[in-house]
Structures are given as C-alpha cells and as structure tokens.
Write an enzyme that holds these catalytic residues in place. Sequence first.
Site, PDB file in Angstrom:
ATOM      1  N   LYS A  80     106.073  74.398  99.684  1.00  0.00           N
ATOM      2  CA  LYS A  80     105.595  73.080 100.123  1.00  0.00           C
ATOM      3  C   LYS A  80     106.420  72.648 101.330  1.00  0.00           C
ATOM      4  O   LYS A  80     107.584  73.055 101.464  1.00  0.00           O
ATOM      5  CB  LYS A  80     105.792  72.058  98.991  1.00  0.00           C
ATOM      6  CG  LYS A  80     104.949  70.828  99.110  1.00  0.00           C
ATOM      7  CD  LYS A  80     103.552  71.073  98.571  1.00  0.00           C
ATOM      8  CE  LYS A  80     102.653  69.879  98.788  1.00  0.00           C
ATOM      9  NZ  LYS A  80     101.313  70.115  98.242  1.00  0.00           N
ATOM     10  N   GLY A 177      87.357  57.637  88.351  1.00  0.00           N
ATOM     11  CA  GLY A 177      87.444  57.916  89.787  1.00  0.00           C
ATOM     12  C   GLY A 177      86.231  58.684  90.271  1.00  0.00           C
ATOM     13  O   GLY A 177      85.937  59.772  89.777  1.00  0.00           O
ATOM     14  N   GLY A 179      85.769  59.507  93.647  1.00  0.00           N
ATOM     15  CA  GLY A 179      86.129  59.766  95.047  1.00  0.00           C
ATOM     16  C   GLY A 179      85.686  61.171  95.418  1.00  0.00           C
ATOM     17  O   GLY A 179      84.639  61.641  94.966  1.00  0.00           O
ATOM     18  N   TYR A 183      83.170  62.398  92.419  1.00  0.00           N
ATOM     19  CA  TYR A 183      81.777  62.290  92.852  1.00  0.00           C
ATOM     20  C   TYR A 183      81.042  63.623  92.661  1.00  0.00           C
ATOM     21  O   TYR A 183      79.953  63.681  92.092  1.00  0.00           O
ATOM     22  CB  TYR A 183      81.761  61.857  94.327  1.00  0.00           C
ATOM     23  CG  TYR A 183      80.419  61.946  94.981  1.00  0.00           C
ATOM     24  CD1 TYR A 183      79.462  60.958  94.787  1.00  0.00           C
ATOM     25  CD2 TYR A 183      80.107  63.030  95.812  1.00  0.00           C
ATOM     26  CE1 TYR A 183      78.209  61.044  95.394  1.00  0.00           C
ATOM     27  CE2 TYR A 183      78.864  63.126  96.416  1.00  0.00           C
ATOM     28  CZ  TYR A 183      77.921  62.134  96.208  1.00  0.00           C
ATOM     29  OH  TYR A 183      76.692  62.222  96.801  1.00  0.00           O
TER      30      TYR A 183
HETATM   31  P1  NAD Z   1      90.079  60.469  96.163  1.00  0.00           P
HETATM   32  O1  NAD Z   1      91.084  59.509  96.666  1.00  0.00           O
HETATM   33  O2  NAD Z   1      88.966  60.893  97.052  1.00  0.00           O
HETATM   34  O3  NAD Z   1      89.405  59.899  94.810  1.00  0.00           O
HETATM   35  C1  NAD Z   1      90.104  59.195  93.842  1.00  0.00           C
HETATM   36  C2  NAD Z   1      89.247  57.996  93.466  1.00  0.00           C
HETATM   37  O4  NAD Z   1      89.861  57.308  92.366  1.00  0.00           O
HETATM   38  C3  NAD Z   1      89.116  56.974  94.595  1.00  0.00           C
HETATM   39  O5  NAD Z   1      87.749  56.732  94.851  1.00  0.00           O
HETATM   40  C4  NAD Z   1      89.824  55.718  94.053  1.00  0.00           C
HETATM   41  O6  NAD Z   1      89.207  54.526  94.470  1.00  0.00           O
HETATM   42  C5  NAD Z   1      89.682  55.929  92.566  1.00  0.00           C
HETATM   43  N1  NAD Z   1      90.683  55.219  91.771  1.00  0.00           N
HETATM   44  C6  NAD Z   1      91.986  54.965  92.080  1.00  0.00           C
HETATM   45  N2  NAD Z   1      92.570  54.270  91.088  1.00  0.00           N
HETATM   46  C7  NAD Z   1      91.638  54.110  90.136  1.00  0.00           C
HETATM   47  C8  NAD Z   1      91.633  53.485  88.865  1.00  0.00           C
HETATM   48  N3  NAD Z   1      92.729  52.895  88.372  1.00  0.00           N
HETATM   49  N4  NAD Z   1      90.495  53.499  88.129  1.00  0.00           N
HETATM   50  C9  NAD Z   1      89.374  54.094  88.622  1.00  0.00           C
HETATM   51  N5  NAD Z   1      89.315  54.702  89.819  1.00  0.00           N
HETATM   52  C10 NAD Z   1      90.429  54.701  90.568  1.00  0.00           C
HETATM   53  O7  NAD Z   1      90.913  61.737  95.640  1.00  0.00           O
HETATM   54  P2  NAD Z   1      90.385  63.159  95.177  1.00  0.00           P
HETATM   55  O8  NAD Z   1      90.515  64.111  96.321  1.00  0.00           O
HETATM   56  O9  NAD Z   1      89.107  63.047  94.451  1.00  0.00           O
HETATM   57  O10 NAD Z   1      91.549  63.528  94.170  1.00  0.00           O
HETATM   58  C11 NAD Z   1      91.597  62.953  92.879  1.00  0.00           C
HETATM   59  C12 NAD Z   1      92.691  63.633  92.104  1.00  0.00           C
HETATM   60  O11 NAD Z   1      92.461  65.048  92.073  1.00  0.00           O
HETATM   61  C13 NAD Z   1      94.098  63.459  92.715  1.00  0.00           C
HETATM   62  O12 NAD Z   1      95.027  63.408  91.662  1.00  0.00           O
HETATM   63  C14 NAD Z   1      94.293  64.751  93.496  1.00  0.00           C
HETATM   64  O13 NAD Z   1      95.650  65.078  93.640  1.00  0.00           O
HETATM   65  C15 NAD Z   1      93.584  65.741  92.587  1.00  0.00           C
HETATM   66  N6  NAD Z   1      93.160  66.969  93.261  1.00  0.00           N
HETATM   67  C16 NAD Z   1      92.272  66.919  94.284  1.00  0.00           C
HETATM   68  C17 NAD Z   1      91.884  68.110  94.903  1.00  0.00           C
HETATM   69  C18 NAD Z   1      90.876  68.108  96.014  1.00  0.00           C
HETATM   70  O14 NAD Z   1      90.361  69.189  96.341  1.00  0.00           O
HETATM   71  N7  NAD Z   1      90.537  66.972  96.592  1.00  0.00           N
HETATM   72  C19 NAD Z   1      92.422  69.337  94.488  1.00  0.00           C
HETATM   73  C20 NAD Z   1      93.318  69.359  93.406  1.00  0.00           C
HETATM   74  C21 NAD Z   1      93.674  68.152  92.806  1.00  0.00           C
END
Ligand code: NAD
Length: 356
Positions: A80, A177, A179, A183
């Site tokens: 990292k 969530g 996001g 989604y």
């Molecule tokens: P993102 O920010 O796009 O989505 C997270 C969503 O959660 C947001 O829409 C936010 O408004 C919502 N949120 C925040 N607090 C909340 C609450 N208290 N109640 C309900 N909703 C809430 O992030 P993401 O990319 O979808 O990632 C989500 C998780 O997955 C993170 O922990 C991230 O580290 C993990 N992750 C993501 C990926 C990836 O490919 N994007 C890969 C591995 C792990």
Amino acid sequence: MDKFDYMERHGYEQLIYFYDKTTGLKGITCIHDTTLGPALGGTRLWNYANEEEATLDVLRLARGMTYKAAAAGLNLGGGKTVLIGDANQVKSEAYFRALGRYVQSLNGRYITAEDVNTSTKDMDYVSMETDYVVGLEGKSGNPSPLTALGAFHGIRASLQFAFGDNDISKYTFAVQGAGQTGYYLINYLLEAKAKKVYFSEINPKHIERMKKEHPEVEFVTPDKIFGMEVDVLSPCALGAVLNDDTIPQIKAKIIAGTANNVLADEDKHGNMIKDRGILYAPDFVINAGGVINVYHELHNYNREKAVRDVEKIYDRLLEIFAIAQKEGIHQQQAAKVFARNRISTINKLHANYIKR
Ligand code: NAD
C-alpha cells in the site's frame, strides 16, 4: 512506536518513506509480504494528523492486502502507499509523476493503483513514469460492478451453506448503502428475481436513483436496516458497522456484502456473530472482485477471464465456511487461516529448484 518491532511481529518486509521537494510529495510505501508475487495495493491520499498516524495506516492496509490477494487466489503480495496531504491542494501532474518515479524505483516489487482520493486520471500521470501501475483508464475499468458481482456469488455461496439452496428468488435482502457497489449488487439481486429487497441510504441522489429505476426496492431509514426481518443483511457502505450496538439487533441468518473492515473488533465481533448462529462472509474474501479484475490488467486484460475468476469467490467461501465449522472458529479467522495456508503451501513449492 517501535517500527522494527512491529514489522518483526507481523512479518513485514519493507517500509519506505519518500519526499519530493519540487512538488511537496510526502509518502510512505509499505510492502508486507511478497511470497506469492509483487505487492499490490492502491495509493491513498489523506490529510493525516501526523506521520505516526500515516505509518500505522499504511502498515495496517498493506497487511490487509496480503490476506485479500492470497484468499483471492492471486499471485500477488500485499502492499500500500499513503500520501500525506490535502487532496484539494496537492494534486498536479508533477505530483503524481513524482510518485510514479518512486514506484518505478522499487523495480516491480510494488504495483500501485487508485484508492481513496486518487483517481484513474491521477494514475495516468503515474504511468508516465512507471510500468508498475494498474487501474488505468481504458483498461480494466470501474471495479465496482465486479466487486458487486463477487458479492452476489458470495451471497449465493452463503445461502447454499446456511440453507442448502442458493436460489436467490426464495430469499429476502437488506442492503446498507446503494452507492457504487450496493447499486450494482441490488441490480444483480433483482435480475435473479430476489423475493424482496430493502435498502438504506443517506445520499438523497442515490435514494432517488433507486426509487426511479426500481420502485419495488423498498427504502428503510438507516437506523432500521440492522433489525430487518430478512434472510441476508448486506453491508455495502461503511466500515465498523458490526459492533456491540448493531449485532444484537440483527435478525438475518447471513451477513454478506461489499464493505471493507465491517467488524469493529475482528475477534470480539467475529465471535459475537458466530455465537448468535449467524453466517458471516469475511469481507476481504467476498469483496475481492475489484482486485481480481485489476490483477487481470497485468496479463493482457480479458473481461471474460476476469469474470470467471470473480465467480470463484463462490467456491472459496464454501471452503472457508467449512474450515470455520471444522475448527470451531469464527469465519473471519477461518479466512485468515485459508490465506496463510495458501501463502505457506506455495512458499514450500518454491523450495524445489526448477529451471524455467
Ligand atoms: P460508495 O461511497 O460509492 O457507496 C457507499 C454508499 O453508502 C454511499 O451511497 C453512501 O451515501 C452510503 N452510506 C454511507 N453511510 C451510510 C449509512 N449510515 N447508511 C446507509 N447508507 C450509507 O462506496 P462503494 O465503492 O460502494 O464502497 C462501499 C464499501 O465497499 C466500502 O467499504 C468500500 O471500501 C468497499 N469496497 C468497494 C470496492 C469497489 O470496487 N468500489 C471494492 C472493495 C471494497
């Protein structure tokens, strides 16, 4: 903090501090373990309060990447980079090119990618100075759909293990969530004709999007999501959401989602979940779809091959659940046993000399 003592205790290989006077770049790269291959891990840009906080973060994140890559069946180690600075002020072409030069100086022991506060555009600058960067524009693309796809197959494996039947159409889901990953996960669940899906969100735009595209997905307020009467609770938002307050509320039989570091305290809360008879899909195993996808950039990216590897999360989770059951340990611990076994077995194979 005695860094060498910490590195010895947790098996770290290297911790590198770098500084560029022209751009003000201040960073730390950590290489945890390269038994399986070069260390891969994104570059996080954060306004850390001090060097100590940044050092602890990079050490913790690099070690997490070792487990994640090993459990994902990748020939990669864990690493990292963290950059200390304000994302609204420090970014420039020169800043990221300076980073690229430091990455290149490690001669392939470490491969970087985007992470919190760094983007594919920033990585394009990094790539002007180094061969050791992935997640570039026009290559493996946005990792979120494949992270969600991996979670979807992880949910199927969890249903198979818990109920002996992985037919999504028979079950109900609560997704925290909607996001980037939540989604897409909801979309996969709907395509598989999920019996009922609930979601919670705090971002009005994401709530609106879901209501418009899928009115059948029912919104619940964030405080209600943990107590929903569903088969599967799917955390796809923040870390540390499984804790002393939330675990007693959970009625689902399965916890499986995309979010990272969901257990506030790995052992304490891993055991609390186990004692409540809930099946927990370890976060770093079920959410590895993104890293599996980006790994394929190192081998002439092919989407179909990447998808096939992401689907293997299904079998891997079944193996981990079986270890947990046999050893009587919580599932997060079983996932670490699984990852460590792979590292040590492959390491032993390498002891045999073979000319290539
Ligand atoms: P993102 O920010 O796009 O989505 C997270 C969503 O959660 C947001 O829409 C936010 O408004 C919502 N949120 C925040 N607090 C909340 C609450 N208290 N109640 C309900 N909703 C809430 O992030 P993401 O990319 O979808 O990632 C989500 C998780 O997955 C993170 O922990 C991230 O580290 C993990 N992750 C993501 C990926 C990836 O490919 N994007 C890969 C591995 C792990």
